[in-house]
Design a protein around this motif. Structure first.
Motif, PDB file in Angstrom:
ATOM      1  N   LYS A 114      57.070  -4.979 -49.950  1.00  0.00           N
ATOM      2  CA  LYS A 114      55.819  -4.232 -49.959  1.00  0.00           C
ATOM      3  C   LYS A 114      54.913  -4.802 -48.876  1.00  0.00           C
ATOM      4  N   THR A 169      49.485   1.255 -51.456  1.00  0.00           N
ATOM      5  CA  THR A 169      50.047   0.090 -52.152  1.00  0.00           C
ATOM      6  C   THR A 169      51.538   0.249 -52.415  1.00  0.00           C
ATOM      7  N   ARG A 170      52.059   1.461 -52.328  1.00  0.00           N
ATOM      8  CA  ARG A 170      53.501   1.702 -52.521  1.00  0.00           C
ATOM      9  C   ARG A 170      54.277   1.639 -51.217  1.00  0.00           C
TER      10      ARG A 170
END
Length: 129
Positions: A43, A100-101
């Motif tokens: 991420k 955030t993904r």
């Protein structure tokens, strides 16, 4: 949920041990396990996140459109609509995924698009961030 990043044989052994220990009891309880193996993609990093919000702050502090100033949260939402990768919504329409993904590669591409747009279209001259 248990997740393993298979960086070495020891981690793979622990994953197999976990599956052996829990698969039978989970199945007997009517809750069988699902195992998915996919390539790991990190991420976005904390450094990327800090740099992103610094970019948005510079845009918010230097760009006025139609006589109006917008805060960095507004720029975040607007730029996400413009440049973020899309996913399908329940009604079949496309919506931007949450930043955030995004993995590190997606987020780097997203920030580059914002920087190019802000420089070329909005006239932003970024400080060294």
């Amino acid at each position: 949920m248990k997740q393993y990043v298979l960086r070495d044989p020891e981690i793979a052994r622990r994953m197999v041990d976990f599956i052996r220990a829990t698969a039978g009891p989970a199945n007997a309880a009517g809750r069988p396990l699902v195992v998915t193996v996919a390539e790991y993609k990190a991420k976005r990093s904390n450094e990327q996140n800090a740099r992103y919000w610094a970019l948005l702050t510079e845009i918010a502090e230097s760009v006025q459109l139609n006589g109006k100033w917008f805060d960095r949260d507004t720029w975040h939402e607007w730029l996400k609509q413009k440049f973020a990768p899309q996913s399908e919504a329940p009604d079949g329409s496309l919506i931007p995924i949450s930043t955030t993904r995004m993995n590190t590669e997606q987020f780097a591409r997203y920030m580059t698009q914002i920087e190019v747009f802000a420089t070329q279209e909005l006239g932003v001259e970024f400080a060294a961030i």
